[in-house]
Design a protein around this motif. Structure first.
Motif, PDB file in Angstrom:
ATOM      1  N   ALA A  45      -1.570   9.830  -4.655  1.00  0.00           N
ATOM      2  CA  ALA A  45      -2.076  11.166  -4.352  1.00  0.00           C
ATOM      3  C   ALA A  45      -2.682  11.843  -5.573  1.00  0.00           C
ATOM      4  N   SER A  46      -2.253  11.440  -6.766  1.00  0.00           N
ATOM      5  CA  SER A  46      -2.762  12.074  -7.990  1.00  0.00           C
ATOM      6  C   SER A  46      -3.586  11.099  -8.831  1.00  0.00           C
ATOM      7  N   CYS A  47      -4.185  10.097  -8.180  1.00  0.00           N
ATOM      8  CA  CYS A  47      -4.974   9.087  -8.894  1.00  0.00           C
ATOM      9  C   CYS A  47      -6.071   9.746  -9.725  1.00  0.00           C
ATOM     10  N   PRO A  48      -6.127   9.495 -11.043  1.00  0.00           N
ATOM     11  CA  PRO A  48      -7.121  10.167 -11.902  1.00  0.00           C
ATOM     12  C   PRO A  48      -8.429   9.394 -12.033  1.00  0.00           C
ATOM     13  N   TYR A  49      -8.538   8.220 -11.395  1.00  0.00           N
ATOM     14  CA  TYR A  49      -9.675   7.339 -11.621  1.00  0.00           C
ATOM     15  C   TYR A  49     -10.754   7.499 -10.550  1.00  0.00           C
ATOM     16  N   GLU A  50     -11.928   6.980 -10.861  1.00  0.00           N
ATOM     17  CA  GLU A  50     -13.057   6.987  -9.933  1.00  0.00           C
ATOM     18  C   GLU A  50     -13.665   5.587  -9.879  1.00  0.00           C
ATOM     19  N   GLY A  51     -14.481   5.362  -8.848  1.00  0.00           N
ATOM     20  CA  GLY A  51     -15.234   4.121  -8.755  1.00  0.00           C
ATOM     21  C   GLY A  51     -14.375   2.883  -8.661  1.00  0.00           C
ATOM     22  N   ARG A  52     -14.801   1.819  -9.361  1.00  0.00           N
ATOM     23  CA  ARG A  52     -14.125   0.532  -9.284  1.00  0.00           C
ATOM     24  C   ARG A  52     -12.704   0.602  -9.821  1.00  0.00           C
ATOM     25  N   ILE A  53     -12.484   1.400 -10.854  1.00  0.00           N
ATOM     26  CA  ILE A  53     -11.132   1.524 -11.409  1.00  0.00           C
ATOM     27  C   ILE A  53     -10.193   2.134 -10.373  1.00  0.00           C
ATOM     28  N   ARG A  54     -10.698   3.109  -9.620  1.00  0.00           N
ATOM     29  CA  ARG A  54      -9.880   3.698  -8.550  1.00  0.00           C
ATOM     30  C   ARG A  54      -9.514   2.645  -7.505  1.00  0.00           C
ATOM     31  N   SER A  55     -10.479   1.780  -7.154  1.00  0.00           N
ATOM     32  CA  SER A  55     -10.217   0.732  -6.166  1.00  0.00           C
ATOM     33  C   SER A  55      -9.108  -0.203  -6.653  1.00  0.00           C
ATOM     34  N   LEU A  56      -9.169  -0.587  -7.925  1.00  0.00           N
ATOM     35  CA  LEU A  56      -8.141  -1.455  -8.495  1.00  0.00           C
ATOM     36  C   LEU A  56      -6.779  -0.775  -8.477  1.00  0.00           C
ATOM     37  N   PHE A  57      -6.768   0.496  -8.822  1.00  0.00           N
ATOM     38  CA  PHE A  57      -5.518   1.260  -8.842  1.00  0.00           C
ATOM     39  C   PHE A  57      -4.933   1.343  -7.424  1.00  0.00           C
ATOM     40  N   MET A  58      -5.784   1.652  -6.454  1.00  0.00           N
ATOM     41  CA  MET A  58      -5.329   1.770  -5.066  1.00  0.00           C
ATOM     42  C   MET A  58      -4.784   0.435  -4.558  1.00  0.00           C
ATOM     43  N   GLU A  59      -5.476  -0.650  -4.897  1.00  0.00           N
ATOM     44  CA  GLU A  59      -5.021  -1.966  -4.454  1.00  0.00           C
ATOM     45  C   GLU A  59      -3.668  -2.310  -5.063  1.00  0.00           C
ATOM     46  N   GLY A  60      -3.511  -2.028  -6.355  1.00  0.00           N
ATOM     47  CA  GLY A  60      -2.238  -2.314  -7.012  1.00  0.00           C
ATOM     48  C   GLY A  60      -1.088  -1.549  -6.391  1.00  0.00           C
ATOM     49  N   LYS A  61      -1.297  -0.263  -6.090  1.00  0.00           N
ATOM     50  CA  LYS A  61      -0.244   0.549  -5.487  1.00  0.00           C
ATOM     51  C   LYS A  61       0.043   0.112  -4.052  1.00  0.00           C
ATOM     52  N   ALA A  62      -1.004  -0.314  -3.341  1.00  0.00           N
ATOM     53  CA  ALA A  62      -0.800  -0.796  -1.974  1.00  0.00           C
ATOM     54  C   ALA A  62       0.064  -2.051  -1.971  1.00  0.00           C
ATOM     55  N   LEU A  63      -0.198  -2.970  -2.900  1.00  0.00           N
ATOM     56  CA  LEU A  63       0.617  -4.188  -2.994  1.00  0.00           C
ATOM     57  C   LEU A  63       2.053  -3.850  -3.395  1.00  0.00           C
ATOM     58  N   GLU A  64       2.198  -2.875  -4.283  1.00  0.00           N
ATOM     59  CA  GLU A  64       3.544  -2.430  -4.676  1.00  0.00           C
ATOM     60  C   GLU A  64       4.305  -1.878  -3.472  1.00  0.00           C
ATOM     61  N   LEU A  65       3.623  -1.068  -2.650  1.00  0.00           N
ATOM     62  CA  LEU A  65       4.271  -0.509  -1.464  1.00  0.00           C
ATOM     63  C   LEU A  65       4.613  -1.591  -0.454  1.00  0.00           C
ATOM     64  N   MET A  66       3.741  -2.571  -0.288  1.00  0.00           N
ATOM     65  CA  MET A  66       4.051  -3.683   0.605  1.00  0.00           C
ATOM     66  C   MET A  66       5.307  -4.412   0.144  1.00  0.00           C
ATOM     67  N   ALA A  67       5.409  -4.654  -1.160  1.00  0.00           N
ATOM     68  CA  ALA A  67       6.587  -5.334  -1.697  1.00  0.00           C
ATOM     69  C   ALA A  67       7.849  -4.518  -1.445  1.00  0.00           C
ATOM     70  N   CYS A  68       7.760  -3.190  -1.631  1.00  0.00           N
ATOM     71  CA  CYS A  68       8.917  -2.321  -1.384  1.00  0.00           C
ATOM     72  C   CYS A  68       9.340  -2.380   0.077  1.00  0.00           C
ATOM     73  N   LYS A  69       8.358  -2.350   0.990  1.00  0.00           N
ATOM     74  CA  LYS A  69       8.688  -2.358   2.415  1.00  0.00           C
ATOM     75  C   LYS A  69       9.240  -3.701   2.858  1.00  0.00           C
ATOM     76  N   LEU A  70       8.661  -4.781   2.362  1.00  0.00           N
ATOM     77  CA  LEU A  70       9.174  -6.104   2.714  1.00  0.00           C
ATOM     78  C   LEU A  70      10.588  -6.300   2.186  1.00  0.00           C
ATOM     79  N   ASP A  71      10.861  -5.772   0.997  1.00  0.00           N
ATOM     80  CA  ASP A  71      12.213  -5.847   0.455  1.00  0.00           C
ATOM     81  C   ASP A  71      13.185  -5.053   1.334  1.00  0.00           C
TER      82      ASP A  71
END
Length: 316
Positions: free
Chosen positions: A164-190
């Motif tokens: 919600a407070s992502c400070p990035y734009e463009g491609r860096i934002r996409s990488l950040f969003m993907e990393g957090k999405a994978l982190e959330l998937m891991a948390c939910k699967l656990d």
């Protein structure tokens, strides 16, 4: 009630994602859609509405995924489901939708929410056989329309707040969003693994039962100051108490007790935000005889004291 249609992405918008802002007369913030190279699709919502609004998502694909709601009050009905579920703060979910649309009724409170989605046929290849063996029920969920709800863990909350407070734009934002999405998937699967996964889908409710549960829900909130008892609600719905509780949870995604508590505290929040009542009056208006009990419940529900609610309600 105002209606907002969220249209699908246009060709060429997938790589960097697209942000769809709300119309200025409807609210602030918007919905971001992003497709990742891994086949994961993200639907991130961060907005505040001026009034309760109907949101319609057109051409919503058949997907398997995970949902995370940090804040907001949503009555969600995806295509293929007859009943709607209440989605609220600090809630996570696993789901399999088979319809081509999704409709929601969203309350005025700020919504911070992420859906992580994949096409069902890609899930097993992405997650791998070992994970399927570790969580056997995951394989079953890929074969049936299904929704199962649970709480947000502290790790999930932290990741959502960072999104919600992502400070990035463009491609860096996409990488950040993907990393957090994978982190959330891991948390939910656990979470699924530690609880041995959600139960396999049970037979659907009959149409008559769904209607009776909706009627009981209306009865429970008709008079928040002096609500009827759960036993009386079950009786008027024409069900035994155990069947009533099971059906209620299937329809609303929570127990009758938590549904009533949730509705009381949301109503109190509206009274306080509108400046119509002070804390003591708001507590009484929603059926709390003790202001201290109300204050404790309200803080657990919103994260702040009733007297601070108006000041601390976040804005996009």
């Amino acid at each position: 009630m105002k209606t907002i249609r969220i249209l699908p992405k246009k060709k060429g918008e997938e790589e960097g994602g697209v942000h769809l802002p709300l119309p200025p007369d409807a609210g602030r913030g918007g919905v971001s859609m992003m497709s990742l190279a891994s086949g994961i699709q993200l639907l991130f919502s961060d907005y505040s509405l001026h009034e309760t609004t109907r949101m319609e998502y057109a051409s919503f694909p058949a997907v398997f995924g995970f949902g995370f709601c940090l804040s907001g009050e949503i009555l969600n009905q995806p295509g293929g489901f007859k009943a709607a579920d209440a989605i609220g703060p600090d809630q996570s979910a696993v789901f399999h939708f088979t319809g081509e649309s999704m409709k929601e009724v969203v309350a005025r409170r700020r919504v911070i929410r992420l859906n992580i989605m994949m096409e069902p046929e890609k899930v097993e290849a992405f997650l791998g056989n070992e994970l399927q063996m570790a969580i056997p029920s995951l394989h079953k969920l890929l074969r049936h329309p299904y929704r199962a709800f649970d709480s947000l863990t502290p790790a999930m909350k932290a990741a959502l707040l960072q999104l919600a407070s992502c400070p990035y734009e463009g491609r860096i934002r996409s990488l950040f969003m993907e990393g957090k999405a994978l982190e959330l998937m891991a948390c939910k699967l656990d979470q699924l693994h530690s609880r041995k996964g959600p139960a396999p889908p049970e037979p659907g409710l009959k149409t008559g039962e769904i209607d009776r549960i909706h009627y009981a829900g209306e009865l429970l909130i008709a008079d928040l100051e002096n609500p009827i008892t759960l036993s009386e609600a079950a009786r008027q719905a024409g069900m035994c108490r155990s069947r009533f509780h099971y059906c209620f949870r299937e329809v609303y995604g929570m127990t009758p007790f938590h549904f009533l508590r949730h509705q009381r505290l949301e109503a109190a929040g509206r009274f306080l935000c509108e400046g119509k009542l002070n804390v003591t009056q708001a507590a009484c208006a929603v059926g709390y005889a003790s202001v201290s009990h109300f204050t404790k419940a309200f803080r657990q529900h919103t994260g702040c004291l009733p007297g601070q609610y108006r000041k601390k309600e976040p804005a996009p």
